[in-house]
Structure formats: structure tokens, C-alpha cells
Design an enzyme around this catalytic site. Sequence first.
Site, short mmCIF file in Angstrom:
data_model
loop_
_atom_site.label_atom_id
_atom_site.label_comp_id
_atom_site.label_asym_id
_atom_site.label_seq_id
_atom_site.Cartn_x
_atom_site.Cartn_y
_atom_site.Cartn_z
N HIS A 1 152.45 57.04 46.12
CA HIS A 1 151.85 57.52 47.37
C HIS A 1 150.49 58.17 47.16
O HIS A 1 149.65 58.17 48.06
CB HIS A 1 152.84 58.40 48.13
CG HIS A 1 153.87 57.56 48.80
ND1 HIS A 1 155.07 57.26 48.20
CD2 HIS A 1 153.82 56.84 49.96
CE1 HIS A 1 155.74 56.44 49.00
NE2 HIS A 1 155.01 56.16 50.06
N ARG B 1 157.18 54.79 62.04
CA ARG B 1 158.36 54.59 61.19
C ARG B 1 159.13 55.90 61.16
O ARG B 1 158.55 56.96 60.93
CB ARG B 1 157.94 54.22 59.78
CG ARG B 1 159.13 54.16 58.83
CD ARG B 1 158.75 53.64 57.48
NE ARG B 1 158.01 54.61 56.71
CZ ARG B 1 157.51 54.36 55.50
NH1 ARG B 1 157.65 53.17 54.97
NH2 ARG B 1 156.86 55.28 54.85
N GLU C 1 162.48 45.77 53.33
CA GLU C 1 162.01 46.22 52.02
C GLU C 1 163.13 46.22 50.98
O GLU C 1 162.92 46.59 49.83
CB GLU C 1 161.33 47.59 52.13
CG GLU C 1 162.11 48.64 52.86
CD GLU C 1 161.33 49.95 53.05
OE1 GLU C 1 160.31 50.16 52.37
OE2 GLU C 1 161.75 50.77 53.87
N ASN D 1 155.98 47.08 49.06
CA ASN D 1 155.94 48.06 47.96
C ASN D 1 157.34 48.26 47.39
O ASN D 1 157.55 48.26 46.18
CB ASN D 1 155.40 49.40 48.45
CG ASN D 1 154.05 49.27 49.09
OD1 ASN D 1 153.37 48.29 48.86
ND2 ASN D 1 153.66 50.24 49.89
N ASP D 2 158.29 48.45 48.30
CA ASP D 2 159.66 48.61 47.84
C ASP D 2 160.33 47.26 47.58
O ASP D 2 161.13 47.13 46.66
CB ASP D 2 160.47 49.41 48.87
CG ASP D 2 160.23 50.90 48.71
OD1 ASP D 2 160.18 51.37 47.56
OD2 ASP D 2 160.07 51.59 49.73
N ARG E 1 158.26 51.32 40.94
CA ARG E 1 156.87 51.24 41.39
C ARG E 1 156.00 52.39 40.87
O ARG E 1 154.78 52.35 40.96
CB ARG E 1 156.81 51.17 42.93
CG ARG E 1 157.28 52.41 43.62
CD ARG E 1 157.52 52.21 45.11
NE ARG E 1 156.41 52.62 45.94
CZ ARG E 1 156.44 52.68 47.27
NH1 ARG E 1 157.53 52.33 47.92
NH2 ARG E 1 155.40 53.08 47.96
N CYS F 1 153.59 45.66 56.05
CA CYS F 1 152.87 46.94 55.92
C CYS F 1 152.85 47.42 54.48
O CYS F 1 152.37 48.50 54.18
CB CYS F 1 153.48 47.99 56.83
SG CYS F 1 155.22 48.27 56.53
C1 PEP Z 1 156.78 49.64 51.53
O1 PEP Z 1 157.78 49.95 50.89
O2 PEP Z 1 156.16 48.56 51.39
C2 PEP Z 1 156.22 50.57 52.53
C3 PEP Z 1 155.22 50.21 53.30
O3 PEP Z 1 156.74 51.82 52.59
P1 PEP Z 1 156.40 52.99 51.57
O4 PEP Z 1 155.24 52.56 50.71
O5 PEP Z 1 156.07 54.21 52.37
O6 PEP Z 1 157.66 53.11 50.79
MG MG Z 2 159.02 51.60 51.48
#
Ligand code: PEP
Ligand code: MG
Length: 567
Positions: free
Chosen positions: A188, A330, A429, A452-453, A463, A500
Site C-alpha cells: 500500500h 469499496r 480477487e 493485486n490480490d 505481494r 481496479c
Molecule cells: C486488489 O487486490 O487488486 C485491490 C485493488 O485491492 P487492494 O490493493 O486494496 O487489496
Molecule cells: Mg485486494
Amino acid sequence: MSKINGVAASPGIAIGEVLVLEEELSYDRVKVEDVAKEKIKLEEAMSASKKQLTAIKEKVKAEMGSEQAEIFQAHLMVLDDPELISAIENKIEAEAINVEAALGETIEEFATIFSNMDNEYMKERASDIRDVGDRILRNLLGLEAQSVADLEQEVILIADDLTPSDTAQVDKEQVLGFATKIGGRTSHTAIMARSLGIPAVVGAKELLEAVETGTTVIVDGVAGVVIVEPTEEQLAEYQEKLADYQKRQERLTKLKELPAETEDGHRVELAANIGTPADLDSALENGAEGIGLYRSEFLYMDRESLPTEEEQFEAYKEVAERIDGPTVIRTLDIGGDKELSYLDLPDEMNPFLGYRAIRISLERTDIFKAQLRAILRASRYGQIKIMYPMISSLEELQAANQILAEVKEDLTKEGFDFNRELEVGMMIEVPAAAMIADLLAKEVDFFSIGTNDLIQYTTATDRMNEHVAVLYQPFHPAILRLIKRVVEAAHKHDSWVGMCGEMAGDRRLTPFLVGVGLDEFSMSAVSIPEVKEVIRNLTIQQAKEITDQVLSLSTSQKIEDFLGSYC
Ligand code: PEP
Ligand code: MG
């Protein structure tokens, strides 16, 4: 000169002098004759610290909002703690020692008591106490206070790690770039750096041994390297690269008002991801057509208790009113690398696989309902949509929808007005959700693919872990096949589908994603112009051909090379 490799976290090039955060401060322990003099020094340093903290708090509040300012309020409370002050004074007197040593030792004693407590919230207080102790000590030693929010000159921040809240306070005018030892591209901290538009490299392992405050470095956030004490030639080369980069950014800015549409008129939506309403400026500057992911959990962070329904309502309303397009909020996605100290969540072996996101909301329905009420109430003020994170089964989705229906009923009974047609969607995800997308699509209006997840869970690669960063592969055929599967399932059931995760902002993947049929792309705002440029130079036919080619390739490397040849 040395070159340190890391992970390219936020594009751009920064050249400047380093400020190392969290250097060890040192002082001597000496006997003193005049204890009264030491106590006066303490009083002066305390009042200087108080002034600094009050100023930072006000600045952060004005620029970033009250949640971010709360952390400094907590620090001010430590400064005002009468027990702490008298403990330091007693130590000076009883042991006839200098104020620096009395302060350092007392702070450590207090912090240790807190860090040994069972309660997570109390444990967190230990770091507040140490932070405040550091500030007072700096004032005693005549050193500049270290805060990323009130820097007086341009710097490149170097640290072991920056927390998302550190990053949220960063002074954009003075911080040219940053580099950290810890972290991956989708940690993050990296995501926040991109939303601030600051060049950054993370996961640069040997960084801290190679630099000290004042060292000149180049942070290349495109290649993911940090060059320490560059030679004259390297400086010249990078000055040129920086100028090119800036020119390119200027060219891209001109695309702001143009639609995201292919040469032959296939239109998609380009939206921005935001963490707080403060990120809206950057979203608007970069031409976002909407907010495709509002990470509401940042509203819950860096404070001492849950945000009230009213506070949330105000924040959601502000975003909805300022954006002339959809805003996808979200619901709370806490857990993983995002902690909430006051919730006292259990320590877990595998936080990313544990008690997080919708799993918490379905259990803590009090928290979930307050959030849904706030979102629904704000829905009168713009095109708000709700999205659930981390859904892994149909039962979870149905349970969330059931709670939403109850909240709607309550609000109706209480006479509140809200958008009854508000769209409801979920993130894809978790691989299980991708595999049953056809079943899930019947119960939602849209999906947004959280790559991302999805990458971390599909490839079993943390990650956040720089040691396995090479395995964390957006180009992996498994990921691309899952994306195709999800898009097809959504379209078959007349739902729209967005993305996203950070893949949506990677211009190398844009032709594939257009060709596979993605309807909406939501990304760090700074990536929007680049992605738009790629879309505007494509035809839908070309995009589909690229997608077919990509899906016929067998390895991440082959796919990356193939897509790289188009950029
Ligand atoms: C993801 O997991 O791709 C996502 C957009 O959520 P975050 O990065 O906040 O886990
Ligand atoms: Mg996520």
C-alpha cells in the site's frame, strides 16, 4: 558510485539529497551539578515539540483531512501526560543526570510497558511514545525534527519502510522521491506513492547501508534502481531523462479532455483509485471519468475509534459531489497489511489469508451496517456504487446482499431518501470467485477485478515480500486466463466488468485488456494519461488480435516480451 536494485514502485525520476528517516539518535549519559538547569531544558524542548506538533496537525488537517491529523493529536496527548513529565523530572533529580539520558531512559521504560500489553491498541501506543520521545530528544540536541509532513527543503526520503500513514502525510512539494528497503509494487505504500505522483523505488535491500542523510542519489522509479553518489556523466544522463520524462508528461496532459476510445470508436471508462478525498485533486487533474475504487478503509485508519456513520456520510458525500461520474465505494477492506489497532484483531500466521475484509464485515455487522447506511445516505449526492472486497463464495455474497437489504429497509422506515437503484458489485480477487464468476454474476451489477490480490492468491506469492517479487507475475498465463473467464461470465449475465488492481494501469497490458473486453479500468490517477494514449492509438480489431496471441503463449516471460514489443 553504487547502484542498488529494487522494485519500480512509482514512475518518474528524482535527483537530490537524501534524508534518512528513523536514524538512531545518540546521547551521552553524564552526571550534572545543576539539576534545575536540566529541568528548564526539558521544559523548553517540550514546548518546542508541542508547537511543532500543533503546526503539523493543523497543516495535515487542512491538506489531508481530520483522520490523518488524528495521529498527531495522539502525539500531543503523550506530550501532555503528567506522569511521563514527572517521571523524567524525578529521574533527573534522583540520579543527578543530564536531561537527554533521563528522557531517553524514561521513554524506553514507558514504551516497554505498553509494548508488553496484550491489547493491540495499547501496543501501538508504544510507537507513539517513542516517536514523541524522539522529537523531544531532537529538540534537546538541536537537531531538526523529522517529519515527512513539515520538511523545509527538497529531499529524497530513504527509510527501512514507510507506513501508509507516513506516506499519506508526505509533503509533495518537498519530497522529490523516496526509496525503501521493504515492500513490493502492490504494497500500500507503493500504491499511495503512485497516487501522490512521487517517484519511488521499494524493496531496495542494501539501501540503508549505502546512504546517509545528505548523500546525493538518483531514484529511478521507472527502472526500479537507486544510484548512490552518481558520477558527473550519470547526473547528466539522468538530467536528460528527467527532462524527457517531464516533456512526455506534458504531452500526456493534453489528452485530459479526450475520451478513452480506440481509433474505431470502441469506448472504455478510465477511472481513478483513491484512498481518501485528498486524492481527488490528482484524479481530476489526470482526467479520471470516475472513481473505480475508493479504498474506504483509510477512513478507519490512524485514529483511535471507529468513524461514525455521520463522519463516513460526509466523506462519501464529498467524493460523490466532486466527481462528475460514478464513485465505487469499496466496503471496509481491513486486514492483510492494513491494520486497525482499536479493533484488536487477532495476530495471525497468515494475515492475507485470515480474518480480513468482508469476513470481518459479515461478523461485525454493527460496523458493516453503519458503513452501508452512510454509503446509501450519500447516494443521493452522486453516482455512488457499492462494492464488496474479498468475496470467495456465493454464500458470502448473498449474506452481504441480505444485510444491505435490511439496511435499506431500516433507512426507508426512518424516512431517509437514497438511490434505490444503486448498483452493487464485488471484487474478483480470490481465485475461487474467478472460477464461479458465472454464479456470482447473477447476483451483482458489476465485477471489479482486484489483480493485486488475485495474483498473490493464484500464484501463491506474498505481494509484500521482496524475496519472491519475481514470482509475483501479472503476465502469468493463469492470471490472464482468469481475467478472460471473468469478463465472459460478467458479459453473459449483462453485468459490466472493471479492473481496479494495479494491472489496469500498466500500459503494456492495455491492448490485452481492451481486446478481452474490459469495460472499465481503474488505476492510480497518474497512470490514466498513459493508458489513454495506448487506447487512442489502437483499433479494437488490433486489440483482439493481440489478446488472442497473448492467450496462445505459454509463459510469463513470453507474454511480457510480446506485449513489451508494442510499447
Ligand atoms: C486488489 O487486490 O487488486 C485491490 C485493488 O485491492 P487492494 O490493493 O486494496 O487489496
Ligand atoms: Mg485486494
